[in-house]
Design a protein around this motif. Sequence first.
Motif, PDB file in Angstrom:
ATOM      1  N   GLU A  75       1.701   2.040   4.759  1.00  0.00           N
ATOM      2  CA  GLU A  75       1.109   4.018   5.534  1.00  0.00           C
ATOM      3  C   GLU A  75       0.590   4.518   4.690  1.00  0.00           C
ATOM      4  N   ARG A  76       0.354   4.807   3.368  1.00  0.00           N
ATOM      5  CA  ARG A  76      -0.346   5.409   2.506  1.00  0.00           C
ATOM      6  C   ARG A  76      -1.768   4.995   2.672  1.00  0.00           C
ATOM      7  N   LEU A  77      -1.536   4.291   2.625  1.00  0.00           N
ATOM      8  CA  LEU A  77      -3.568   3.275   3.121  1.00  0.00           C
ATOM      9  C   LEU A  77      -3.791   2.901   4.053  1.00  0.00           C
ATOM     10  N   SER A  78      -2.559   3.206   5.071  1.00  0.00           N
ATOM     11  CA  SER A  78      -3.801   2.949   6.873  1.00  0.00           C
ATOM     12  C   SER A  78      -3.673   4.872   6.442  1.00  0.00           C
ATOM     13  N   ARG A  79      -3.141   5.638   6.806  1.00  0.00           N
ATOM     14  CA  ARG A  79      -3.570   6.353   6.373  1.00  0.00           C
ATOM     15  C   ARG A  79      -4.398   7.137   6.056  1.00  0.00           C
ATOM     16  N   LEU A  80      -5.028   6.527   4.396  1.00  0.00           N
ATOM     17  CA  LEU A  80      -6.042   7.255   4.557  1.00  0.00           C
ATOM     18  C   LEU A  80      -7.343   6.235   4.847  1.00  0.00           C
ATOM     19  N   PHE A  81      -6.966   5.252   5.714  1.00  0.00           N
ATOM     20  CA  PHE A  81      -8.215   4.462   6.345  1.00  0.00           C
ATOM     21  C   PHE A  81      -8.780   5.319   7.603  1.00  0.00           C
ATOM     22  N   GLY A  82      -7.281   5.520   8.441  1.00  0.00           N
ATOM     23  CA  GLY A  82      -7.298   6.700   8.893  1.00  0.00           C
ATOM     24  C   GLY A  82      -8.294   8.030   8.857  1.00  0.00           C
ATOM     25  N   TYR A  83      -7.872   9.022   8.443  1.00  0.00           N
ATOM     26  CA  TYR A  83      -8.768  10.088   7.316  1.00  0.00           C
ATOM     27  C   TYR A  83     -10.090   9.824   7.367  1.00  0.00           C
ATOM     28  N   MET A  84      -9.902   8.501   6.328  1.00  0.00           N
ATOM     29  CA  MET A  84     -11.739   7.869   5.981  1.00  0.00           C
ATOM     30  C   MET A  84     -12.630   7.918   8.227  1.00  0.00           C
ATOM     31  N   MET A  85     -12.190   6.487   9.029  1.00  0.00           N
ATOM     32  CA  MET A  85     -12.708   6.511   9.848  1.00  0.00           C
ATOM     33  C   MET A  85     -13.063   7.927  10.454  1.00  0.00           C
ATOM     34  N   ASP A  86     -12.188   8.926  10.702  1.00  0.00           N
ATOM     35  CA  ASP A  86     -12.802  10.297  11.173  1.00  0.00           C
ATOM     36  C   ASP A  86     -13.473  10.943  10.396  1.00  0.00           C
ATOM     37  N   VAL A  87     -14.004  10.600   9.410  1.00  0.00           N
ATOM     38  CA  VAL A  87     -14.874  11.470   8.480  1.00  0.00           C
ATOM     39  C   VAL A  87     -16.181  11.161   8.849  1.00  0.00           C
TER      40      VAL A  87
END
Length: 98
Positions: A7-19
């Motif tokens: 989940e932590r990595l998934s959230r990081l990727f989601g955040y990075m995609m938004d940015v």
Amino acid sequence: MEDVSGERLSRLFGYMMDVVDERGVEFAQQQGNTFVELPAEELERFQQIAADLPSQWEAGAKERGVNCEAARGFFLEQLDAVDSEDGLSAEEVVDQSM
């Protein structure tokens, strides 16, 4: 392993995609690119295509012995759970010790 995945990595990727999306649009506009609103008929066409995806997934999953109702229910529960959460900030996803 779980500290750097799941989940932590998934959230990081989601955040990075938004940015990246925001920065990409800004960059494209700076380069003189323009954006147009998708016409309603095209949006409807894509929605019709997407409407068939769950049944296509279910057909393939059943062939592999997946309990589709349970899997879909779990997926929808997870969507509901994260829908009420706030988004993450850079401080929450970037390891500050590095």
